[in-house]
Design a protein around this motif. Sequence first.
Motif, PDB file in Angstrom:
ATOM      1  N   ILE A  76       0.843  -1.204   0.000  1.00 25.39           N
ATOM      2  CA  ILE A  76       0.000   0.000   0.000  1.00 25.39           C
ATOM      3  C   ILE A  76       0.873   1.246   0.000  1.00 25.39           C
ATOM      4  O   ILE A  76       0.624   2.209  -0.729  1.00 25.39           O
ATOM      5  CB  ILE A  76      -0.949   0.015   1.208  1.00 25.39           C
ATOM      6  N   ARG A 135      -5.922   1.916  12.869  1.00 24.15           N
ATOM      7  CA  ARG A 135      -5.790   3.234  12.247  1.00 24.15           C
ATOM      8  C   ARG A 135      -4.629   3.974  12.911  1.00 24.15           C
ATOM      9  O   ARG A 135      -4.407   3.849  14.118  1.00 24.15           O
ATOM     10  CB  ARG A 135      -7.065   4.063  12.445  1.00 24.15           C
ATOM     11  N   ILE A 202     -12.177   1.058  -4.191  1.00 21.22           N
ATOM     12  CA  ILE A 202     -12.238   1.807  -2.934  1.00 21.22           C
ATOM     13  C   ILE A 202     -13.532   1.557  -2.164  1.00 21.22           C
ATOM     14  O   ILE A 202     -13.567   1.702  -0.936  1.00 21.22           O
ATOM     15  CB  ILE A 202     -12.035   3.322  -3.156  1.00 21.22           C
ATOM     16  N   VAL A 206     -10.157  -1.219   2.916  1.00 17.44           N
ATOM     17  CA  VAL A 206      -8.708  -1.364   2.968  1.00 17.44           C
ATOM     18  C   VAL A 206      -8.249  -2.770   2.574  1.00 17.44           C
ATOM     19  O   VAL A 206      -7.196  -2.940   1.960  1.00 17.44           O
ATOM     20  CB  VAL A 206      -8.176  -1.005   4.375  1.00 17.44           C
ATOM     21  N   ILE A 209      -8.070  -2.912  -1.157  1.00 11.06           N
ATOM     22  CA  ILE A 209      -6.941  -2.093  -1.601  1.00 11.06           C
ATOM     23  C   ILE A 209      -5.639  -2.868  -1.393  1.00 11.06           C
ATOM     24  O   ILE A 209      -4.775  -2.917  -2.272  1.00 11.06           O
ATOM     25  CB  ILE A 209      -6.904  -0.750  -0.834  1.00 11.06           C
ATOM     26  N   PRO A 286      -0.432   3.564   6.066  1.00  7.28           N
ATOM     27  CA  PRO A 286      -0.499   2.105   5.907  1.00  7.28           C
ATOM     28  C   PRO A 286       0.397   1.366   6.892  1.00  7.28           C
ATOM     29  O   PRO A 286       0.121   0.219   7.255  1.00  7.28           O
ATOM     30  CB  PRO A 286      -0.057   1.868   4.457  1.00  7.28           C
ATOM     31  N   TYR A 385      -6.871   5.661   0.612  1.00  3.96           N
ATOM     32  CA  TYR A 385      -6.717   5.048   1.933  1.00  3.96           C
ATOM     33  C   TYR A 385      -6.240   6.083   2.953  1.00  3.96           C
ATOM     34  O   TYR A 385      -6.720   6.126   4.097  1.00  3.96           O
ATOM     35  CB  TYR A 385      -5.741   3.877   1.880  1.00  3.96           C
ATOM     36  N   GLU A 388      -9.060   8.408   3.768  1.00  7.18           N
ATOM     37  CA  GLU A 388     -10.034   7.706   4.590  1.00  7.18           C
ATOM     38  C   GLU A 388      -9.569   7.653   6.045  1.00  7.18           C
ATOM     39  O   GLU A 388     -10.366   7.840   6.977  1.00  7.18           O
ATOM     40  CB  GLU A 388     -10.231   6.280   4.060  1.00  7.18           C
ATOM     41  N   THR A 389      -8.289   7.395   6.253  1.00  2.00           N
ATOM     42  CA  THR A 389      -7.748   7.329   7.612  1.00  2.00           C
ATOM     43  C   THR A 389      -7.898   8.667   8.328  1.00  2.00           C
ATOM     44  O   THR A 389      -8.209   8.711   9.528  1.00  2.00           O
ATOM     45  CB  THR A 389      -6.267   6.910   7.580  1.00  2.00           C
TER      46      THR A 389
END
Length: 500
Positions: A76, A135, A202, A206, A209, A286, A385, A388-389
């Motif tokens: 990632i 996360r 997406i 995750v 991904i 990641p 990603y 999103e985090t």
Amino acid sequence: MKEFLATIQTNFETFVGDAVAILWSQPMIYFCLGVGLLFSILTRFLQVRHFKEMIKLMMEGKSSKAGVSSFQALAIALSGRVGTGNIAGTATAIGFGGPGAVFWMWMIAFIGASSAFIESALAQVYKVKQDGEYRGGPAYYIEKGIGWKWYGIIFAVSALAAMALLMPGIQSNSIAAGLENAFNVSPAVTGIFLVIILAAIIFGGVKRIANVAQYVVPFMAIGYVLVSLIIVAFHVPQIPEVLSLIFRSAFSFDSAFGGIVGSAIMWGVKRGIYSNEAGQGTGAHPAAAAEVSHPAKQGLVQAFSVYIDTWLVCTATAFMILFTGMYNVQNEADGKFIVENVPGVEAGTAFTQEAIESVLPGFGSGFVAVSLFFFAFTTIMAYYYIAETNIAYLMRGRNNRIPMFLLKIVLLGTTYYGAVKTADLAWALGDLGLGVMVWLNLIAILILAKPALAVLKDYEEQKKAGLDPVFDSTKLGIKNAEYWEGGYKESKGDQVEKVS
């Protein structure tokens, strides 16, 4: 009305250009180099001492219900690192900084590997288990490590703007330009195609991904490097001269490029950081998602990812261009060309296409277009990603379903828009987003150097004792690292086991 809109666009482009000039001024360049060098010294050049360990750790570990494997986290991160910057960015660095810029890209990768370790280890230390998934990232370690929630929010908002609004356009623009040049595909068609396949990935989260990245990233990187080796094989006698040219140009020892050594440093560092993202904070996201028993393990893996990005993929581009001589070098100060080997060809992807075409006629444009597609598309996946985090960070304790859905729509929209807009503005916006994130993150990891170095020391002591290192934040006195309190807790389905 048209004149009014044109005025707004001109003012906006001027504002973006001025902001980029400030963010990437000489103090910024020296700051980036200085931080990387400082961490290299403080870690006693872990990027050299632990090189074998990096490779070993890369293939260790398995995914869990909450996290991904070390290799998936690496994939990632490499999705984000290996992108347009490796092809167009490297070519642009040569176009405005000369061959010497390649050396400074290597240098920022070498010292940047230590920065990548620091930020990734910190991401692991201060990660949380949120909505059933790990996360973490700069916003989390800023709030939990430094105690500055306001600063964490600023980073999260900046990262969200960069990843969802400012930077996807560079990637989709490069894909569209490459496919149009090679196969005469309309940018609008490319944009629609990108949106469809990106949405399919997406919306899967995750895990999807990670699964896509772990197969696509190795395939695309190995294929690209192999083609570069073929190009070099056709020019074996030139190896000493090209390497000499790179080093001479980097230190003002070459008569042709001696006057632009400042540009070589600036473009090498700027495009190097854009490509490998060391210190930017993106790779930390990641890294936090990995299922590992000790934060240093993922820190070392992410340090190695910087080498893969720059020493392998960027070098592949640079060697194809320099060995074939398919490049121009323009002095930004007066606009005059110092070298003009390919008249009328702009600095960027076209250099790489011309280089491959010169050795493998009829193959260059198509190969670069396909490479750009894989490189840039996986980068957009990584951007999602990361965005999103940061949404997850900002929305903790609240229902985030609507914000997450809106994020997907916005990123798909900017991806399409980037495919059909001008490249100059796309790169300027990308430099703006990158610059803000780098400044904010470098300051944070400097402040948090102490716990990161304690993590490395703890890992090395356990390895020296013949143990498989297991982290316990309580023993080290690191506060607010709740996940690691009392020792590592391995996720097994819905159960959690303490590992002592």
